[in-house]
Design a protein around this motif. Structure first.
Motif, PDB file in Angstrom:
ATOM      1  N   SER A  88       0.828  -1.207   0.000  1.00  0.00           N
ATOM      2  CA  SER A  88       0.000   0.000   0.000  1.00  0.00           C
ATOM      3  C   SER A  88       0.862   1.258   0.000  1.00  0.00           C
ATOM      4  O   SER A  88       0.563   2.229  -0.704  1.00  0.00           O
ATOM      5  CB  SER A  88      -0.920  -0.008   1.223  1.00  0.00           C
ATOM      6  OG  SER A  88      -1.586   1.223   1.365  1.00  0.00           O
ATOM      7  N   GLU A  89       1.922   1.231   0.776  1.00  0.00           N
ATOM      8  CA  GLU A  89       2.821   2.379   0.818  1.00  0.00           C
ATOM      9  C   GLU A  89       3.453   2.619  -0.559  1.00  0.00           C
ATOM     10  O   GLU A  89       3.539   3.760  -1.028  1.00  0.00           O
ATOM     11  CB  GLU A  89       3.907   2.151   1.854  1.00  0.00           C
ATOM     12  CG  GLU A  89       4.900   3.277   1.972  1.00  0.00           C
ATOM     13  CD  GLU A  89       6.010   2.993   2.959  1.00  0.00           C
ATOM     14  OE1 GLU A  89       6.657   3.950   3.392  1.00  0.00           O
ATOM     15  OE2 GLU A  89       6.241   1.808   3.287  1.00  0.00           O
ATOM     16  N   ALA A  90       3.875   1.546  -1.210  1.00  0.00           N
ATOM     17  CA  ALA A  90       4.505   1.685  -2.524  1.00  0.00           C
ATOM     18  C   ALA A  90       3.509   2.172  -3.576  1.00  0.00           C
ATOM     19  O   ALA A  90       3.869   2.947  -4.470  1.00  0.00           O
ATOM     20  CB  ALA A  90       5.107   0.342  -2.953  1.00  0.00           C
ATOM     21  N   GLN A  91       2.255   1.739  -3.456  1.00  0.00           N
ATOM     22  CA  GLN A  91       1.253   2.092  -4.459  1.00  0.00           C
ATOM     23  C   GLN A  91       0.613   3.454  -4.217  1.00  0.00           C
ATOM     24  O   GLN A  91       0.367   4.205  -5.156  1.00  0.00           O
ATOM     25  CB  GLN A  91       0.145   1.022  -4.494  1.00  0.00           C
ATOM     26  CG  GLN A  91       0.600  -0.322  -4.972  1.00  0.00           C
ATOM     27  CD  GLN A  91       1.016  -0.304  -6.428  1.00  0.00           C
ATOM     28  OE1 GLN A  91       0.394   0.348  -7.256  1.00  0.00           O
ATOM     29  NE2 GLN A  91       2.097  -0.997  -6.741  1.00  0.00           N
ATOM     30  N   PHE A  92       0.305   3.768  -2.945  1.00  0.00           N
ATOM     31  CA  PHE A  92      -0.543   4.915  -2.657  1.00  0.00           C
ATOM     32  C   PHE A  92       0.131   6.070  -1.940  1.00  0.00           C
ATOM     33  O   PHE A  92      -0.275   7.217  -2.092  1.00  0.00           O
ATOM     34  CB  PHE A  92      -1.758   4.491  -1.828  1.00  0.00           C
ATOM     35  CG  PHE A  92      -2.632   3.469  -2.488  1.00  0.00           C
ATOM     36  CD1 PHE A  92      -3.204   3.721  -3.723  1.00  0.00           C
ATOM     37  CD2 PHE A  92      -2.879   2.256  -1.877  1.00  0.00           C
ATOM     38  CE1 PHE A  92      -4.015   2.782  -4.340  1.00  0.00           C
ATOM     39  CE2 PHE A  92      -3.694   1.321  -2.481  1.00  0.00           C
ATOM     40  CZ  PHE A  92      -4.264   1.579  -3.714  1.00  0.00           C
ATOM     41  N   ARG A  97      -3.041   9.209  -0.301  1.00  0.00           N
ATOM     42  CA  ARG A  97      -2.731   9.124   1.130  1.00  0.00           C
ATOM     43  C   ARG A  97      -3.926   8.620   1.917  1.00  0.00           C
ATOM     44  O   ARG A  97      -3.777   7.821   2.841  1.00  0.00           O
ATOM     45  CB  ARG A  97      -2.283  10.479   1.665  1.00  0.00           C
ATOM     46  CG  ARG A  97      -0.902  10.846   1.248  1.00  0.00           C
ATOM     47  CD  ARG A  97      -0.460  12.134   1.867  1.00  0.00           C
ATOM     48  NE  ARG A  97       0.846  12.492   1.329  1.00  0.00           N
ATOM     49  CZ  ARG A  97       1.533  13.526   1.697  1.00  0.00           C
ATOM     50  NH1 ARG A  97       1.062  14.342   2.626  1.00  0.00           N
ATOM     51  NH2 ARG A  97       2.693  13.780   1.169  1.00  0.00           N
ATOM     52  N   ALA A  98      -5.106   9.090   1.538  1.00  0.00           N
ATOM     53  CA  ALA A  98      -6.328   8.632   2.214  1.00  0.00           C
ATOM     54  C   ALA A  98      -6.525   7.132   1.999  1.00  0.00           C
ATOM     55  O   ALA A  98      -6.900   6.413   2.936  1.00  0.00           O
ATOM     56  CB  ALA A  98      -7.535   9.419   1.713  1.00  0.00           C
ATOM     57  N   TYR A  99      -6.285   6.648   0.777  1.00  0.00           N
ATOM     58  CA  TYR A  99      -6.375   5.206   0.515  1.00  0.00           C
ATOM     59  C   TYR A  99      -5.408   4.438   1.404  1.00  0.00           C
ATOM     60  O   TYR A  99      -5.760   3.403   1.979  1.00  0.00           O
ATOM     61  CB  TYR A  99      -6.069   4.881  -0.954  1.00  0.00           C
ATOM     62  CG  TYR A  99      -7.114   5.346  -1.938  1.00  0.00           C
ATOM     63  CD1 TYR A  99      -8.473   5.234  -1.666  1.00  0.00           C
ATOM     64  CD2 TYR A  99      -6.733   5.880  -3.154  1.00  0.00           C
ATOM     65  CE1 TYR A  99      -9.412   5.662  -2.576  1.00  0.00           C
ATOM     66  CE2 TYR A  99      -7.671   6.312  -4.076  1.00  0.00           C
ATOM     67  CZ  TYR A  99      -9.017   6.202  -3.773  1.00  0.00           C
ATOM     68  OH  TYR A  99      -9.939   6.622  -4.676  1.00  0.00           O
ATOM     69  N   HIS A 100      -4.191   4.933   1.499  1.00  0.00           N
ATOM     70  CA  HIS A 100      -3.179   4.271   2.324  1.00  0.00           C
ATOM     71  C   HIS A 100      -3.599   4.252   3.798  1.00  0.00           C
ATOM     72  O   HIS A 100      -3.440   3.236   4.482  1.00  0.00           O
ATOM     73  CB  HIS A 100      -1.833   4.974   2.143  1.00  0.00           C
ATOM     74  CG  HIS A 100      -0.713   4.371   2.921  1.00  0.00           C
ATOM     75  ND1 HIS A 100      -0.328   3.060   2.800  1.00  0.00           N
ATOM     76  CD2 HIS A 100       0.115   4.916   3.851  1.00  0.00           C
ATOM     77  CE1 HIS A 100       0.687   2.809   3.605  1.00  0.00           C
ATOM     78  NE2 HIS A 100       0.979   3.922   4.268  1.00  0.00           N
ATOM     79  N   ILE A 101      -4.147   5.342   4.272  1.00  0.00           N
ATOM     80  CA  ILE A 101      -4.614   5.409   5.657  1.00  0.00           C
ATOM     81  C   ILE A 101      -5.774   4.439   5.875  1.00  0.00           C
ATOM     82  O   ILE A 101      -5.845   3.753   6.903  1.00  0.00           O
ATOM     83  CB  ILE A 101      -4.998   6.855   6.030  1.00  0.00           C
ATOM     84  CG1 ILE A 101      -3.721   7.703   6.107  1.00  0.00           C
ATOM     85  CG2 ILE A 101      -5.775   6.907   7.337  1.00  0.00           C
ATOM     86  CD1 ILE A 101      -3.981   9.188   6.233  1.00  0.00           C
ATOM     87  N   VAL A 102      -6.678   4.355   4.913  1.00  0.00           N
ATOM     88  CA  VAL A 102      -7.804   3.420   5.024  1.00  0.00           C
ATOM     89  C   VAL A 102      -7.306   1.981   5.053  1.00  0.00           C
ATOM     90  O   VAL A 102      -7.786   1.160   5.853  1.00  0.00           O
ATOM     91  CB  VAL A 102      -8.821   3.651   3.876  1.00  0.00           C
ATOM     92  CG1 VAL A 102      -9.832   2.526   3.792  1.00  0.00           C
ATOM     93  CG2 VAL A 102      -9.523   4.988   4.062  1.00  0.00           C
TER      94      VAL A 102
END
Length: 152
Positions: free
Chosen positions: A98-102, A110-115
């Motif tokens: 997720s970090e690498a993608q978002f 960033r919101a996607y990664h936090i979710v």
């Protein structure tokens, strides 16, 4: 550890800490002479290992003397399930993906990664709740006991 010690035990513990410091200095001196900067890292490893072993032994002796009805070392009794460790590993892998993608490419990403992180946290807590309830109850009772001691 100091909160659970008498004055004599604190004094003995201070002498032990001085001995650990001496051991570290000797290990650092020998290690840096033989291995350069790597020797300093190895000296720190030796120092922390000795301190961890001392703390492990202290916890075992303290709990044995204050809770004689319990069997075994308290740190060994509080092991977590394999499912929980698998969930932690899975969370690590998914969060790194997720970090690498978002991460860090705009507010939406960033919101996607936090979710994703929030979902993984909830899933991990669910596994902990369903598979390691005894561990959770022990932790809760430990904190409840401390809060009651503070009120007294």
């Amino acid at each position: 550890m100091f909160a659970a010690m008498s004055a004599d035990e604190v004094s003995n513990h201070n002498w032990l800490l001085m001995a650990f410091s001496g051991l570290f200095l000797v290990a650092a001196w020998i290690g840096t002479s033989l291995f350069g900067s790597l020797g300093f890292i190895l000296a720190n490893i030796v120092n922390m290992s000795v301190r961890i072993i001392r703390s492990y032994l202290f916890i075992g002796n303290y709990c044995t003397s204050h809770q004689p009805q319990e069997r075994g070392h308290p740190l060994l009794r509080s092991t977590l399930s394999l499912q929980f460790f698998i969930m932690l590993l899975l969370s690590l892998v998914i969060s790194k993906i997720s970090e690498a993608q978002f991460c860090c490419d705009g507010i939406a990403n960033r919101a996607y990664h936090i979710v994703v992180g929030a979902i993984l946290l909830c899933a991990t807590m669910l596994v902990l709740y369903t598979k390691d309830r005894k561990f959770l109850n022990d932790v809760i009772s430990l904190f409840q006991g401390r809060s009651q001691e503070k009120r007294s």
